[in-house]
Design a protein around this motif. Structure first.
Motif, PDB file in Angstrom:
ATOM      1  N   GLN A 185       0.900  -1.349  -0.071  1.00 55.23           N
ATOM      2  CA  GLN A 185      -0.045  -0.075   0.036  1.00 55.23           C
ATOM      3  C   GLN A 185       0.983   1.191  -0.016  1.00 55.23           C
ATOM      4  O   GLN A 185       0.325   2.345  -0.204  1.00 55.23           O
TER       5      GLN A 185
ATOM      6  N   GLN B 110      -0.669   5.096  -0.041  1.00 54.92           N
ATOM      7  CA  GLN B 110      -0.901   5.709   1.258  1.00 54.92           C
ATOM      8  C   GLN B 110      -0.165   7.080   0.955  1.00 54.92           C
ATOM      9  O   GLN B 110      -0.436   7.950   1.533  1.00 54.92           O
TER      10      GLN B 110
ATOM     11  N   TRP C 112      -2.655   9.011  -0.783  1.00 51.28           N
ATOM     12  CA  TRP C 112      -3.747   9.236   0.030  1.00 51.28           C
ATOM     13  C   TRP C 112      -3.813  10.420   1.243  1.00 51.28           C
ATOM     14  O   TRP C 112      -4.438  11.184   1.697  1.00 51.28           O
TER      15      TRP C 112
ATOM     16  N   TYR D  39       1.986   6.456   8.673  1.00 47.68           N
ATOM     17  CA  TYR D  39       1.995   5.031   7.973  1.00 47.68           C
ATOM     18  C   TYR D  39       3.243   4.659   7.997  1.00 47.68           C
ATOM     19  O   TYR D  39       3.917   4.984   7.110  1.00 47.68           O
TER      20      TYR D  39
END
Length: 362
Positions: free
Chosen positions: A48, A52, A55, A70
């Motif tokens: 991801q 990420q 995002w 993250y």
């Protein structure tokens, strides 16, 4: 469903947590929720990572007083951190095991449930760096034998038969796998276990099962090892394949290259997973054995796992807002642009939105 809080395990610090942020504006369509402030931490699937980054950049642009961390430490590490209360959400390419669910989650109010929703759908690319070879066809049996160590040279008769027009070197194969607990590994192994069980006899799990080949840490480690090695092959989230060669895998009677659309087709036609526990658990059991050449069965579904009700009520609206954004049409468009991900279908997206409504965020 037993969701007793783990009282004896301290929160695991997210080692090496990185802040993924930028000033890029969201170009995915609708505007993310605004006006949120505070800090939330997540960890888990390195697959991801690119999504990420995109995002977080978009969501923090609309919420400048919000910090989202993250750490792409791997699916296993992310689940462990969430279970112990070290992060507010985890990214994982492997759905929760029933024993993990039964053990409970320290960040959640006991007996209030959990959320597990798909957020990122991507093909797994079989990446290679072979001298003089630009195109490579592999079937599941041959791929399994390469990574199990039963086929050790590139001019092996089995590989030659699949690639009659290629000039394959008489050179040793270096097969690179993940050294860490990885949902990408589990998905790769699940494909081989389902399609070539006569060769791949190890039950799919996050650790790579055989003492063969070369091990590397994380997606980036595998990509680096394949890139910088000679006559190498590995597996990685397709968003990280870069300029490496990517093999076509045999589906039915044809060899199929990965595409987001072919990956999404498999997900849409696959049933619910074994631990699917109602509307807040949307785990999927992927159909690896399809013979439809419009499908690419070597695919991963990466989930977000979080609480229905948090011990720390202040993080609830932040997590709910962020996960609602990344699984929205706008967030999925952002991931498709930044990482080549396959967007959630309209039906699956609607089910995810329903699941996220359960998060208590007053």
């Amino acid at each position: 469903m037993n969701l007793k809080r783990i009282g004896t395990i301290g929160a695991i610090a997210v080692a090496g947590t990185i802040l993924l942020a930028s000033c890029a504006a969201n170009e995915g369509g609708e505007t993310p929720a605004a006006g949120l402030s505070g800090t939330i931490d997540g960890a888990g699937a390195s697959s991801q990572g690119s999504a990420q980054e995109a995002w977080i950049a978009a969501f923090q642009t609309e919420n400048p007083d919000l910090t989202i961390n993250y750490d792409p430490s791997g699916s296993g590490a992310g689940r462990e951190a969430f279970i112990a209360g070290g992060v507010s959400f985890a990214g994982t390419d492997s759905a929760l095991k029933q024993e993990e669910i039964d053990g409970g989650f320290a960040a959640c109010v006991p007996d209030t449930g959990y959320i597990q929703v798909p957020a990122y759908i991507s093909p797994i690319a079989v990446i290679f760096n072979i001298e003089g070879v630009d195109e490579l066809n592999l079937d599941a049996v041959t791929l399994a034998k390469i990574f199990k160590g039963e086929i050790t040279t590139w001019d092996d008769a089995a590989i030659v038969a699949l690639n009659p027009d290629a000039t394959l070197p008489s050179a040793p194969i270096t097969a690179v796998h993940r050294s860490d607990d990885s949902g990408t590994t589990k998905n790769f192994a699940d494909y081989l276990y389902k399609v070539a069980p006569e060769v791949w006899d190890a039950e799919p799990a996050d650790p790579f099962p055989y003492a063969t080949g070369e091990a590397a840490q994380g997606t980036s480690g595998v990509v680096d090892a394949v890139t910088n090695g000679t006559n190498t092959i590995g597996y990685a989230d397709a968003s990280k394949a870069g300029d490496l060669g990517t093999a076509a895998i045999k589906v039915g009677d044809e060899f199929v290259k990965y595409t987001p659309e072919a990956a999404a087709a498999v997900v849409d036609e696959s049933p619910a997973g074994d631990t699917n526990n109602g509307e807040t658990d949307l785990a999927i059991k992927l159909d690896r054995t399809t013979t439809d050449p419009t499908h690419y069965p070597l695919v991963l579904v990466s989930y977000i796992v979080t609480c229905v009700e948090f011990q720390d009520a202040e993080v609830a609206p932040l997590v709910k807002g962020y996960i609602s954004y990344i699984t929205s049409e706008a967030g999925q468009a952002e991931a498709a642009s930044a990482a080549g991900a396959a967007p959630l279908s309209a039906d699956l997206s609607a089910r995810v939105a329903t699941a996220l409504e359960a998060i208590v965020a007053e």
